[in-house]
Structure formats: C-alpha cells, structure tokens
Design an enzyme around this catalytic site. Structure first.
Site, PDB file in Angstrom:
ATOM      1  N   GLY A  52     -59.353 -59.672  37.832  1.00 29.85           N
ATOM      2  CA  GLY A  52     -59.664 -59.506  39.240  1.00 29.85           C
ATOM      3  C   GLY A  52     -61.139 -59.441  39.529  1.00 29.85           C
ATOM      4  O   GLY A  52     -61.694 -60.282  40.245  1.00 29.85           O
ATOM      5  N   GLY A  53     -61.826 -58.462  38.954  1.00 29.20           N
ATOM      6  CA  GLY A  53     -63.239 -58.382  39.212  1.00 29.20           C
ATOM      7  C   GLY A  53     -63.794 -56.994  39.001  1.00 29.20           C
ATOM      8  O   GLY A  53     -63.189 -56.158  38.335  1.00 29.20           O
ATOM      9  N   HIS A  86     -50.938 -50.890  31.553  1.00 25.10           N
ATOM     10  CA  HIS A  86     -52.179 -51.619  31.814  1.00 25.10           C
ATOM     11  C   HIS A  86     -53.428 -50.821  31.456  1.00 25.10           C
ATOM     12  O   HIS A  86     -54.358 -51.357  30.872  1.00 25.10           O
ATOM     13  CB  HIS A  86     -52.194 -51.987  33.296  1.00 25.10           C
ATOM     14  CG  HIS A  86     -53.364 -52.805  33.730  1.00 25.10           C
ATOM     15  ND1 HIS A  86     -53.659 -54.027  33.162  1.00 25.10           N
ATOM     16  CD2 HIS A  86     -54.320 -52.592  34.682  1.00 25.10           C
ATOM     17  CE1 HIS A  86     -54.743 -54.531  33.753  1.00 25.10           C
ATOM     18  NE2 HIS A  86     -55.169 -53.675  34.653  1.00 25.10           N
ATOM     19  N   GLU A 136     -58.616 -55.836  47.149  1.00 26.23           N
ATOM     20  CA  GLU A 136     -57.500 -55.475  46.260  1.00 26.23           C
ATOM     21  C   GLU A 136     -56.831 -54.225  46.789  1.00 26.23           C
ATOM     22  O   GLU A 136     -57.331 -53.583  47.725  1.00 26.23           O
ATOM     23  CB  GLU A 136     -57.999 -55.295  44.817  1.00 26.23           C
ATOM     24  CG  GLU A 136     -58.456 -56.615  44.217  1.00 26.23           C
ATOM     25  CD  GLU A 136     -58.798 -56.567  42.737  1.00 26.23           C
ATOM     26  OE1 GLU A 136     -58.590 -55.515  42.102  1.00 26.23           O
ATOM     27  OE2 GLU A 136     -59.285 -57.579  42.237  1.00 26.23           O
ATOM     28  N   LEU A 155     -64.250 -52.103  34.974  1.00 22.62           N
ATOM     29  CA  LEU A 155     -65.453 -52.769  34.456  1.00 22.62           C
ATOM     30  C   LEU A 155     -66.700 -52.002  34.904  1.00 22.62           C
ATOM     31  O   LEU A 155     -67.661 -51.838  34.156  1.00 22.62           O
ATOM     32  CB  LEU A 155     -65.506 -54.224  34.938  1.00 22.62           C
ATOM     33  CG  LEU A 155     -64.437 -55.168  34.354  1.00 22.62           C
ATOM     34  CD1 LEU A 155     -64.484 -56.526  35.047  1.00 22.62           C
ATOM     35  CD2 LEU A 155     -64.616 -55.343  32.860  1.00 22.62           C
ATOM     36  N   ARG A 209     -51.534 -49.163  42.883  1.00 19.29           N
ATOM     37  CA  ARG A 209     -50.693 -49.789  41.852  1.00 19.29           C
ATOM     38  C   ARG A 209     -49.475 -48.974  41.469  1.00 19.29           C
ATOM     39  O   ARG A 209     -48.408 -49.536  41.211  1.00 19.29           O
ATOM     40  CB  ARG A 209     -51.526 -50.005  40.585  1.00 19.29           C
ATOM     41  CG  ARG A 209     -52.417 -51.161  40.717  1.00 19.29           C
ATOM     42  CD  ARG A 209     -53.195 -51.393  39.469  1.00 19.29           C
ATOM     43  NE  ARG A 209     -54.109 -52.479  39.768  1.00 19.29           N
ATOM     44  CZ  ARG A 209     -55.114 -52.828  39.010  1.00 19.29           C
ATOM     45  NH1 ARG A 209     -55.353 -52.195  37.888  1.00 19.29           N
ATOM     46  NH2 ARG A 209     -55.886 -53.823  39.356  1.00 19.29           N
ATOM     47  N   ALA A 262     -59.960 -58.841  31.766  1.00 16.51           N
ATOM     48  CA  ALA A 262     -59.967 -58.355  33.147  1.00 16.51           C
ATOM     49  C   ALA A 262     -60.142 -59.538  34.082  1.00 16.51           C
ATOM     50  O   ALA A 262     -61.142 -60.259  34.004  1.00 16.51           O
ATOM     51  CB  ALA A 262     -61.082 -57.345  33.334  1.00 16.51           C
ATOM     52  N   HIS A 317     -49.363 -51.836  35.599  1.00 18.06           N
ATOM     53  CA  HIS A 317     -49.732 -52.877  36.563  1.00 18.06           C
ATOM     54  C   HIS A 317     -48.454 -53.472  37.126  1.00 18.06           C
ATOM     55  O   HIS A 317     -47.541 -53.811  36.380  1.00 18.06           O
ATOM     56  CB  HIS A 317     -50.570 -53.962  35.881  1.00 18.06           C
ATOM     57  CG  HIS A 317     -51.333 -54.817  36.834  1.00 18.06           C
ATOM     58  ND1 HIS A 317     -50.707 -55.698  37.693  1.00 18.06           N
ATOM     59  CD2 HIS A 317     -52.660 -54.930  37.092  1.00 18.06           C
ATOM     60  CE1 HIS A 317     -51.625 -56.312  38.424  1.00 18.06           C
ATOM     61  NE2 HIS A 317     -52.822 -55.863  38.080  1.00 18.06           N
TER      62      HIS A 317
END
Ligand code: SIN
Length: 514
Positions: A48-49, A334, A114, A375, A274, A46, A228
C-alpha cells in the site's frame, strides 16, 4: 570464529537499514540477516504505502488522532507523537535519497486513502512501495564503507554477560560465529509465519521476540495480532495480499449474492479499520455460508491495471482479472502489534539490547495498527534506536506492564513439533476470534512443545524454537486478556473493558523464575 563491530544490527528491513544508515557515521556496523538475499524482508512485501502527514489538508495532530482511534485506546501517546511529528521529514529524506514515490502533475506527492485514515495521506510507488523503499535503503547502506552485511546469517542466541547484551551467536552458512558489539539492535521484523494463513514471507518467524525472551527481556502485548481482511483466497494457490489501497481507491466487498455487505456491520463500510473489516467478513461468510469477494468492476479498468500493476499480474497468474472479476478474499495474519518491550528510543529492558520495527513494542500501534504506519514506524524508530545505541549500554525502564496472570501448564514435555503443527494450532485456536477453551488448550499444548525442545537440549532459536516460543507468548497473552480490543477478539469477552484492561501487559523469563 569471532567478528567485532561497534554496532550489531540483526535484520535488513526498513528499521534495520535505516538504523545502519545512521550508525555508519559513528563506527563500524555489522548487519546480519538470515535471508539468502539481504533484501528479503517484510518491508519488500508492503504494497500500500507509507503514511505521513505531508498533504495540505493534513497535520501530525490529525495523523495522531487516526492512529490512536485505530489503536483502540491503547496507543502510547509519546510514541505516536514521535511517529507523526518526525515522520514527514524521514519520508522526504527517503525521496531525496531516490525513492520514486508517485507524484501529481504539479510535483506534489500523490496521496492514497486507506481504511481508518480521515484524509489521503499514503505515499506510494504504484503498488510496490515497500520494494521501492527497500531498494533505496539497500543501495544507500551497502555503499557505506563502515557497514558490512552478511546474508544467510541466522542469530541463534544473544550473548549476555553480567546482565548486558554484548552480541549474538550466529550460524552463517553452517559456520558458527560470535558477533560482538557494545550495542545490538533487533530489527528482525514480524511473526506472521506462526499462523497457517499469513501475508508474511517465510523469514517472518518471530526470531527477535524469541531471542529477546530467552535473553530475559520483557515482551509485551503479544495477544494483539492484526489480521489483514483481504488476502486473495484462490483454492490451491499461495495466499497473496490484496492491498488496502484497493478499497481506498473504491474497491467493494461483495457477498455471494453480489451485495455490498460492509454497511450492515460498520458505518465506515469498506474503509473501517482492519480488525473490524476482517471480523465483518468472517461474520458474513458464516451468515451466507460462502466466501466473499473483492470487486473493482465498477471502476475504470485501464486505470485499475495501471495503478495496481503488481496486483493485476498476481491475479492474472491465478486466472483472474483484477479490473473486472470478483476476486475471492479472506483474512490472514499480517502484523503483530506486540513484541519486545521498548521505550521510544528503542531501549529494551536488557542493557545493550535495542529493538525497532515490527519486532518491538513501543506501544505506538496500541491494540491495532493504522494501515501504512509500519514502514513509517521502521524509519522513525530505526533512526531513534540508532541515536540511543551511540550511548550503549542503556536499558529502558519499561515499568508500566501489567504482569500476566496464572496460566495452565503442560504436565510434561511432549514431542518436538513440526513447524506446520504450530501454524495449524495457532490458526485454529489463537486466530481471528478466540475463547478461553481454545486458548487454554493452545497454552497447554505449546507449553508441552516448549518443554520438549528444552528436554532435547534445543535452547537455540532455530525456526521451530522461534515459532513455539512466539506462539506460546501469544496464546498466553490472549488467554490472559479477558476483553476484546483492536486485534484481540474474545468470543467469551466480546466487549472492550477499560476499567480493567486499559493497560499494556507483558512478561519476561525472569518473572517466571521468581
Ligand atoms: C496493505 O497494503 O494493505 C498493507 C500495508 C500495511 O500493512 O500497512
């Protein structure tokens, strides 16, 4: 050979490790992971965050609003409330445990933007946030004396006794092992490898969904797969995810003529959710007959290379400069929003069996996951599942699933397929845009393969078995849902249909027997 513990955890991503960290105070914990290195999981990839409402201009209510808007009408409100309300505390706890999230000069978390987020709320560690979170959790869990971790251990089936899950049958370095516990957590992650084009690592073959299905647990919403939009598509090189954080920080999508085309399809442009960006890319490619590219050439080159070092290296290895070149991109599978049906405490429909993270379907993402919520999902629902496992065995009353309709079947068992045949079929017939003809074909082919595995006595969840089971469940779900919503786009039913389809849908092997 038999191993016993108070708690069994299958999987070593963020959900499994966060659960193990909590369970360790209440008894012995056995963590099994099929990867040769226990730290190998989707979590580590992962980039991005992790989203959490920690900014001054943010609130859990605003985070919930964005999560539900991305979920396209199908989010479970209680699950979303748990995610956004509990999330900030779990993220701060990770920072206390040593996670090096990027910070501003005054010490506040540096927050990224994002797609489909209305404010900056994504904590990050440069462009390798998952790796940093996995490192911190791994360091913590592996130092706990009550936790034992076996890597290279693959669960082949769950042990079910009088309807209760009491552990798993496992192959550990070619040795058969029965791992027994009153509470078993599936934290096996995603299933992106069921498609030819994916951002997921080789371990993401959907094993947990297949294990749960064969054990009789309900599986929900498998038609909702997130593609994605921006995966680096340089011919003859492996696909590589180009984080949404790039677009959040200003990257443009350009067509073959160098035009920014997103506004033609979506008012939010490159920062639409997305599913919308991925489909716009496919439409633009069809319109122009040429691939689209991602460009940061209008931004400060030194800043781009410093903010995204991992991605800049990946581009360099493919002969491109992230800061100055146009990088070819295309969508790839994704994240799977569906999975093993659970309540918000991780309970499945089988007592003693729990699930958390991408393998589970709490309904928190609805039909499409908001960027950087996964996450957080692993942390929050891993910890929640751990709390309910202490009172095992409990089963959720997952009652609100609409049963699947009648499906076409294969006339007979065909041949056991090669895993790549499954991936090709899924990419071609169950990909970004589906229709009844392609889905009907896929369901019949997959049913023939499923029967072939049974006829060959291969009831265990090996890689082929997992892929075929998961692919078959996805194709059935996609054929059943006669509308387009979130990650599920039907060319023959292009509209969202709230009158008939504002529901989670699912099935269990028991439904098929009855
Ligand atoms: C990304 O960085 O774009 C992927 C992270 C996510 O799936 O939320």
């Amino acid at each position: 050979m038999r191993e016993s513990a108070d708690f069994l955890v299958l999987g070593s991503g963020v959900a499994g490790l966060r659960a193990a960290a909590a369970l360790a105070a209440h008894g012995s914990v056995l963590v099994l992971t099929k990867a040769p290195e226990a730290s190998e999981s989707n979590t580590g990839y992962a980039q991005g965050g992790i989203a959490a409402a920690v900014g001054n201009d943010d609130s859990p209510a605003l985070h919930a609003h964005d999560t539900e808007a991305a979920g396209d009408g199908l989010c479970d409100h209680d699950a979303v409330a748990a995610l956004v309300t509990d999330g900030p505390a779990y993220v701060r706890e990770l920072a206390e445990w040593g996670a090096a999230f990027d910070r501003e000069a005054d010490g506040r978390f540096s927050l990224g933007r994002e797609g489909a987020h209305s404010v900056r709320r994504v904590l990050h560690s440069r462009d390798a946030t998952g790796r940093e979170i996995a490192r911190v959790l791994w360091t913590r869990v592996s130092s706990l004396p009550s936790v034992r971790i076996l890597s290279g251990a693959r669960a082949m089936s769950l042990v079910i006794e009088r309807g209760v899950c009491t552990g798993a049958r496992v192959v550990h370095h070619e040795r058969r092992l029965e791992a027994r516990a009153p509470a078993t957590l599936l934290a096996t992650g995603g299933a992106g490898r069921v498609f030819r084009e994916t951002t997921n690592p080789p371990v993401a073959t959907g094993d947990g969904v297949a294990l749960a299905w064969h054990a009789g647990a309900a599986v929900a919403d498998m038609e909702f797969v997130q593609f994605h939009p921006t995966v680096m598509a340089v011919p003859h090189t492996p696909r590589f995810l180009l984080s949404e954080a790039l677009r959040g920080d200003g990257a443009w999508l350009l067509n073959v003529d160098g035009e920014r085309f997103m506004a033609r399809y979506e008012p939010a442009g490159e920062l639409a959710s997305r599913d919308l960006v991925a489909r716009a890319i496919v439409r633009e490619e069809a319109r122009t007959g040429a691939p689209v590219t991602l460009s940061m050439a209008h931004l400060d080159a030194a800043w781009v290379r410093q903010r995204f070092p991992t991605l800049a290296d990946a581009c360099r290895e493919r002969g491109l400069d992230l800061a100055t070149d146009r990088v070819p991109v295309s969508p790839a599978a994704h994240y799977v929003m569906g999975g093993v049906a659970t309540d918000i405490d991780g309970c499945t429909t089988v007592p003693g069996l729990y699930a958390a993270g991408e393998v589970a379907c709490t309904g928190v993402h609805g039909a499409n996951r908001l960027a950087s919520n996964s996450l957080l999902e692993g942390l929050v629902f891993g910890a929640r599942a751990a709390a309910s496992m202490q009172h095992a065995p409990r089963a959720a009353a997952v009652t609100a699933l609409r049963p699947r309709g009648r499906m076409p079947e294969a006339r007979e068992a065909t041949v056991v397929p090669d895993p790549d045949a499954v991936r090709e079929l899924m990419w071609r017939d169950v990909g970004l845009v589906r229709d009844a003809a392609s889905l009907g074909r896929a369901v019949v082919t997959l049913d023939g393969w499923r029967r072939a595995l049974l006829a060959a006595g291969r009831e265990d969840v090996d890689t082929t078995g997992a892929l075929v089971t998961v692919a078959w469940l996805m194709a059935r779900g996609a054929l059943d849902r006669a509308e387009s919503r979130g990650g599920h786009a039907r060319a023959d039913f292009p509209e969202r249909d709230d009158l008939h389809w504002m529901v989670h849908a699912g099935e269990s092997a028991h439904d098929q027997d009855s």
